[in-house]
Design a protein around this motif. Structure first.
Motif, PDB file in Angstrom:
ATOM      1  N   ARG A  86      32.600 -29.459 -14.274  1.00  0.00           N
ATOM      2  CA  ARG A  86      33.176 -29.627 -12.971  1.00  0.00           C
ATOM      3  C   ARG A  86      34.454 -30.608 -13.110  1.00  0.00           C
ATOM      4  N   LEU A  87      34.241 -31.578 -13.963  1.00  0.00           N
ATOM      5  CA  LEU A  87      35.301 -32.562 -14.191  1.00  0.00           C
ATOM      6  C   LEU A  87      36.225 -32.050 -15.224  1.00  0.00           C
ATOM      7  N   LEU A  88      35.823 -31.405 -16.156  1.00  0.00           N
ATOM      8  CA  LEU A  88      36.965 -30.808 -17.165  1.00  0.00           C
ATOM      9  C   LEU A  88      37.395 -29.657 -16.492  1.00  0.00           C
ATOM     10  N   ALA A  89      37.066 -29.026 -15.292  1.00  0.00           N
ATOM     11  CA  ALA A  89      37.845 -28.067 -14.778  1.00  0.00           C
ATOM     12  C   ALA A  89      39.301 -28.476 -14.274  1.00  0.00           C
ATOM     13  N   GLU A  90      39.111 -29.879 -14.039  1.00  0.00           N
ATOM     14  CA  GLU A  90      40.478 -30.378 -13.269  1.00  0.00           C
ATOM     15  C   GLU A  90      41.622 -30.753 -14.517  1.00  0.00           C
ATOM     16  N   TYR A  91      41.173 -30.270 -15.667  1.00  0.00           N
ATOM     17  CA  TYR A  91      42.244 -30.644 -16.738  1.00  0.00           C
ATOM     18  C   TYR A  91      42.459 -29.546 -17.599  1.00  0.00           C
ATOM     19  N   CYS A  92      42.010 -28.378 -16.854  1.00  0.00           N
ATOM     20  CA  CYS A  92      42.495 -26.970 -17.749  1.00  0.00           C
ATOM     21  C   CYS A  92      43.894 -26.552 -17.132  1.00  0.00           C
ATOM     22  N   LEU A  93      44.753 -26.302 -18.190  1.00  0.00           N
ATOM     23  CA  LEU A  93      46.283 -25.695 -17.716  1.00  0.00           C
ATOM     24  C   LEU A  93      46.196 -24.330 -17.390  1.00  0.00           C
ATOM     25  N   GLU A  94      45.338 -23.553 -17.841  1.00  0.00           N
ATOM     26  CA  GLU A  94      45.219 -22.084 -17.523  1.00  0.00           C
ATOM     27  C   GLU A  94      44.258 -21.687 -16.394  1.00  0.00           C
ATOM     28  N   ALA A  95      44.681 -20.920 -15.432  1.00  0.00           N
ATOM     29  CA  ALA A  95      43.654 -20.792 -14.134  1.00  0.00           C
ATOM     30  C   ALA A  95      42.458 -20.116 -14.792  1.00  0.00           C
ATOM     31  N   ALA A  96      42.327 -19.219 -15.636  1.00  0.00           N
ATOM     32  CA  ALA A  96      41.145 -18.567 -16.178  1.00  0.00           C
ATOM     33  C   ALA A  96      40.296 -19.597 -16.905  1.00  0.00           C
ATOM     34  N   ASP A  97      40.566 -20.484 -17.447  1.00  0.00           N
ATOM     35  CA  ASP A  97      39.865 -21.396 -18.089  1.00  0.00           C
ATOM     36  C   ASP A  97      39.278 -22.337 -16.977  1.00  0.00           C
ATOM     37  N   ARG A  98      40.146 -22.921 -16.022  1.00  0.00           N
ATOM     38  CA  ARG A  98      39.572 -23.591 -14.702  1.00  0.00           C
ATOM     39  C   ARG A  98      38.491 -22.714 -14.092  1.00  0.00           C
ATOM     40  N   SER A  99      38.642 -21.499 -13.813  1.00  0.00           N
ATOM     41  CA  SER A  99      37.751 -20.765 -13.206  1.00  0.00           C
ATOM     42  C   SER A  99      36.595 -20.551 -13.885  1.00  0.00           C
ATOM     43  N   HIS A 100      36.480 -20.605 -15.313  1.00  0.00           N
ATOM     44  CA  HIS A 100      35.262 -20.498 -16.098  1.00  0.00           C
ATOM     45  C   HIS A 100      34.595 -21.680 -15.962  1.00  0.00           C
ATOM     46  N   PHE A 101      35.302 -22.831 -15.943  1.00  0.00           N
ATOM     47  CA  PHE A 101      34.295 -24.090 -15.935  1.00  0.00           C
ATOM     48  C   PHE A 101      33.852 -24.226 -14.523  1.00  0.00           C
ATOM     49  N   LEU A 102      34.494 -23.927 -13.430  1.00  0.00           N
ATOM     50  CA  LEU A 102      34.164 -24.085 -12.297  1.00  0.00           C
ATOM     51  C   LEU A 102      32.699 -23.307 -11.915  1.00  0.00           C
ATOM     52  N   TRP A 103      32.983 -21.834 -12.271  1.00  0.00           N
ATOM     53  CA  TRP A 103      31.958 -20.694 -12.167  1.00  0.00           C
ATOM     54  C   TRP A 103      30.658 -21.607 -13.046  1.00  0.00           C
ATOM     55  N   LEU A 104      30.563 -21.948 -14.185  1.00  0.00           N
ATOM     56  CA  LEU A 104      29.568 -22.620 -14.881  1.00  0.00           C
ATOM     57  C   LEU A 104      29.003 -23.896 -14.206  1.00  0.00           C
ATOM     58  N   SER A 105      29.815 -24.625 -13.600  1.00  0.00           N
ATOM     59  CA  SER A 105      29.231 -25.682 -12.857  1.00  0.00           C
ATOM     60  C   SER A 105      28.640 -25.448 -11.452  1.00  0.00           C
ATOM     61  N   SER A 106      28.970 -24.359 -10.918  1.00  0.00           N
ATOM     62  CA  SER A 106      28.523 -23.992  -9.464  1.00  0.00           C
ATOM     63  C   SER A 106      27.148 -23.815  -9.417  1.00  0.00           C
ATOM     64  N   GLN A 107      26.362 -23.659  -8.104  1.00  0.00           N
ATOM     65  CA  GLN A 107      25.205 -23.262  -8.051  1.00  0.00           C
ATOM     66  C   GLN A 107      25.095 -21.481  -8.402  1.00  0.00           C
ATOM     67  N   GLN A 108      25.991 -20.840  -7.967  1.00  0.00           N
ATOM     68  CA  GLN A 108      26.107 -19.395  -7.946  1.00  0.00           C
ATOM     69  C   GLN A 108      25.933 -19.022  -9.556  1.00  0.00           C
ATOM     70  N   GLY A 109      26.788 -19.905 -10.202  1.00  0.00           N
ATOM     71  CA  GLY A 109      26.631 -19.596 -11.860  1.00  0.00           C
ATOM     72  C   GLY A 109      25.460 -19.799 -12.469  1.00  0.00           C
ATOM     73  N   GLY A 110      24.576 -20.433 -11.637  1.00  0.00           N
ATOM     74  CA  GLY A 110      23.467 -20.850 -12.660  1.00  0.00           C
ATOM     75  C   GLY A 110      22.788 -20.225 -13.701  1.00  0.00           C
ATOM     76  N   ASN A 111      22.539 -18.785 -13.613  1.00  0.00           N
ATOM     77  CA  ASN A 111      22.164 -17.855 -14.594  1.00  0.00           C
ATOM     78  C   ASN A 111      23.101 -17.914 -15.662  1.00  0.00           C
ATOM     79  N   ASP A 112      24.388 -17.742 -15.388  1.00  0.00           N
ATOM     80  CA  ASP A 112      25.395 -17.893 -16.631  1.00  0.00           C
ATOM     81  C   ASP A 112      25.326 -19.351 -17.480  1.00  0.00           C
ATOM     82  N   TYR A 113      25.059 -20.090 -16.424  1.00  0.00           N
ATOM     83  CA  TYR A 113      25.128 -21.537 -16.889  1.00  0.00           C
ATOM     84  C   TYR A 113      23.874 -21.676 -18.103  1.00  0.00           C
ATOM     85  N   THR A 114      22.432 -21.098 -17.800  1.00  0.00           N
ATOM     86  CA  THR A 114      21.457 -21.275 -18.223  1.00  0.00           C
ATOM     87  C   THR A 114      21.617 -20.406 -19.722  1.00  0.00           C
TER      88      THR A 114
END
Length: 657
Positions: free
Chosen positions: A354-382
């Motif tokens: 979640r913290l690293l998402a704040e330092y992503c210059l590209e929107a796709a990378d930011r969305s990827h970090f946010l999704w992995l850190s979210s509750q909804q993205g729990g399966n992908d995180y695992t």
């Protein structure tokens, strides 16, 4: 003050906000499921009365040396009063989620305190209770309706928290159905939830829109220090690093080694001997573990420097300010940080993604970090983070637009942890020396630890290959000659330097050794005392090594059986199809389910397990409840509670890798 009608309370004690956030999420999820909980911080204890409540869920972290969080301390002091009667909470059903960190002493101590202080032992069948256990004298009469969870922030809270939360709803519904009906729900004007404002604030901080979805995210990590590169002065990496005035490490010298397996064996097993000194420095007991400090591998250090964007200035001095973490205090350069301070193979926590998402210059990378850190993205995180062998370093390589400053990068990598090895020797039999046995791991991503055959890059084990490189130094061979050296080795024959190393030459250094000596330390915690209770020892392959220390302190295997120091010796052979015995140790345990259950549940014995975390530890956990159901006739629910009790009372000892 009278509370509005409710089904149960959720109480939290939180030092940094993590327990508060989890409690707030619980309140929201359980309310959405049709239940009616009230949320309180423990320092609001004047607003509720636990002696009048029938059901409570406790979420509590641990701070300091096993202490209660500041906002839970007063309620805990009231609860632990020795003057309280044993039926003080007789009407109360409860469960506990404890948060802690195994990198510190007294892991999850407050969660365990709440569990032990409140529990009533009748959640286990009477025939399996030990009524002389001092902990049971503190019971206040409450009933634990759902096994407690103890989550480790060192490896990721979500590993325990998410499965625990998943089972809580059904457990609450079942318990509520068994209790007298609650008062009817109040109207919107009547039921002003005293914790609503806190919960709303939590939800507001953890919800972030991404595309058309609202993701539920962890709070942004609080940063406590800053780092600046100083130029143009450089630090010579060959000079000795400064060392704290007090260090938990002491020197040891690799004196000799021997290969335990044949050249044709699937795995290469090595036994090494270290001289650790005489006197108190060389004292240890069977079952003690040693922590070995080893550096990160050069290839991974170079990759980290590249990802940081400071490869060219890796040897420039660093300047720290603020509350600098202890593992960074003595690092002078970025290269030293990457070499000996950060766990470059570590799996990132969701809060760090979640913290690293704040330092992503590209929107796709930011969305990827946010999704992995979210509750909804729990399966992908695992699947893509937790179960991946690449760790945070690999994620940063795949997301090049993520360019965090150094202090953020240092925060997101955990401290480099020592690797633990159980002694396979006894100090009385080998004074001043200790021996370890292990398999050399050629590739940590392979189930059997062997190098891949498909051409992909192998990721060798960090410490086992470090040990083997030290063994090579005894031969004075080049890495290119390793294959020739292995071909000349004789199974079981000790190999040492031309001049034997004397144990009295090993002395306490003023700095961590840089001359080839190996820095190690002995764990302060003692794993086992022989108080007469039975012990069950499970160890596949080199996992048997630490138990040799137990038996060496008594006598060799056959003599131990004759003297009844070892009551039963059961073997399982998985690689021989002609074996008429057991194939896996789990088979042997199931076949002896009655004896195992009797030793652990009736005689308060301990279970020692040494072996692979994946192939041994996880499968044994899956089988232990089945063993209790078969051997002791417990229901599935009581078997789960019995296993949880063994964990809580530290009677399951694991040395897994």
């Amino acid at each position: 003050m009278a509370l509005p009608p409710h089904d149960f309370l959720i109480l939290y004690g939180s030092q940094t906000g993590q327990a508060e956030g989890i409690a707030g999420d619980l309140q929201k999820d359980l309310s959405a499921a049709g239940l009616n909980p009230l949320l309180f911080c423990m320092d609001q204890f004047k607003k509720f009365d636990l002696t009048q409540e029938r059901l409570v869920v406790i979420v509590c972290s641990t701070t300091g040396e096993g202490d209660a969080p500041d906002n839970a301390n007063r309620l805990w002091r009231q609860t632990k009063k020795k003057t309280l009667p044993s039926n003080h909470f007789a009407q109360l059903s409860y469960t506990v989620l404890g948060l802690g960190d195994t990198n510190y002493a007294n892991f999850c101590q407050m969660g365990k305190n709440w569990y032990k202080r409140n529990r009533v032992d009748t959640c286990l069948p009477v025939e399996h209770l030990n009524h002389t256990n001092p902990a049971s004298l503190k019971d206040l009469g409450a009933t634990c309706f759902y096994p407690p969870g103890f989550a480790d922030d060192g490896t990721g809270l979500e590993i325990v928290v998410e499965p625990w939360r998943a089972g809580l709803l059904d457990a609450l519904r079942k318990r509520l159905a068994e209790l007298p009906p609650a008062a009817p729900a109040a109207s919107a004007s009547e039921a002003a939830d005293p914790g609503a404002s806190s919960t709303a604030a939590i939800a507001a901080k953890s919800a972030v829109p991404v595309g058309n979805a609202i993701l539920r995210l962890p709070r942004l990590h609080k940063l406590t220090f800053d780092v600046q590169l100083q130029a143009p002065e450089t630090v010579d990496p060959e000079t000795e690093m400064p060392t704290p005035t007090t260090t938990p490490y002491r020197p040891a010298v690799l004196t000799r080694y021997r290969v335990l397996t044949a050249p044709s064996a699937v795995k290469r097993a090595i036994e090494v001997e270290l001289a650790i000194g005489t006197g108190t420095a060389g004292h240890y007991s069977p079952g003690d573990a040693f922590a070995v400090a080893c550096p990160n591998r050069p290839s991974e250090i170079d990759l980290f420097l590249s990802v940081s964007g400071h490869a060219e200035t890796a040897d420039h001095p660093l300047s720290f300010s603020g509350a600098v973490p202890a593992h960074l205090e003595n690092c002078r350069t970025l290269r030293e940080v990457a070499t000996s301070a950060l766990e470059l193979r570590g799996v990132p926590k969701k809060a760090h993604l979640r913290l690293l998402a704040e330092y992503c210059l590209e929107a796709a990378d930011r969305s990827h970090f946010l999704w992995l850190s979210s509750q909804q993205g729990g399966n992908d995180y695992t699947a893509n983070v937790r179960n991946s062998t690449g760790g945070l370093l690999e994620i940063l390589v795949k997301c090049p637009s993520c360019r965090p400053p150094l202090h953020v990068l240092f925060t997101c990598f955990a401290p480099l942890q020592p690797r633990f090895y159980s002694a396979c020797s006894a100090a009385r039999a080998s004074p001043g020396y200790v021996r370890f046995a292990f398999n050399v791991v050629d590739d940590i991503s392979s189930p059997d630890g062997q190098a891949p055959e498909d051409g992909t890059t192998a990721r060798p084990g960090l410490c086992t290959t470090y040990f083997e490189e030290l063994c090579l130094s005894l031969h004075d061979v080049r890495p290119a000659d390793v294959a020739d050296m292995r071909a000349k080795e004789t199974r079981g024959q000790w190999v040492g330097p031309a001049t034997a190393i004397k144990v009295e030459d090993v002395c306490t250094p003023t700095a961590l050794p840089t001359d080839g000596r190996l820095p190690v330390r002995v764990l302060c915690e003692e794993h086992w005392h022989d108080h007469g209770q039975p012990i069950i020892m499970v160890g596949p392959g080199t996992g048997i090594a630490p138990f040799i220390g137990f038996l060496e302190a008594r006598e060799e295997l056959e003599q131990a059986v004759r003297d009844k120091a070892l009551e039963k010796w059961v073997t399982a052979v998985s690689r021989e199809t002609t074996s008429s015995g057991f194939k896996y140790v789990q088979d042997a345990l199931r076949a002896n389910a009655t004896l195992v259950s009797k030793l652990l549940l009736e005689e308060e014995g301990s279970l020692f397990v040494c072996g692979s975390a994946i192939n041994m530890g996880r499968r044994l956990d899956e089988q232990l409840e089945t063993i209790f159901m078969t051997g002791a006739g417990l229901s599935s629910e009581d078997a789960a509670i019995a296993r949880a009790r063994l964990v809580t009372e530290a009677r399951i000892k694991k040395d897994l890798w």
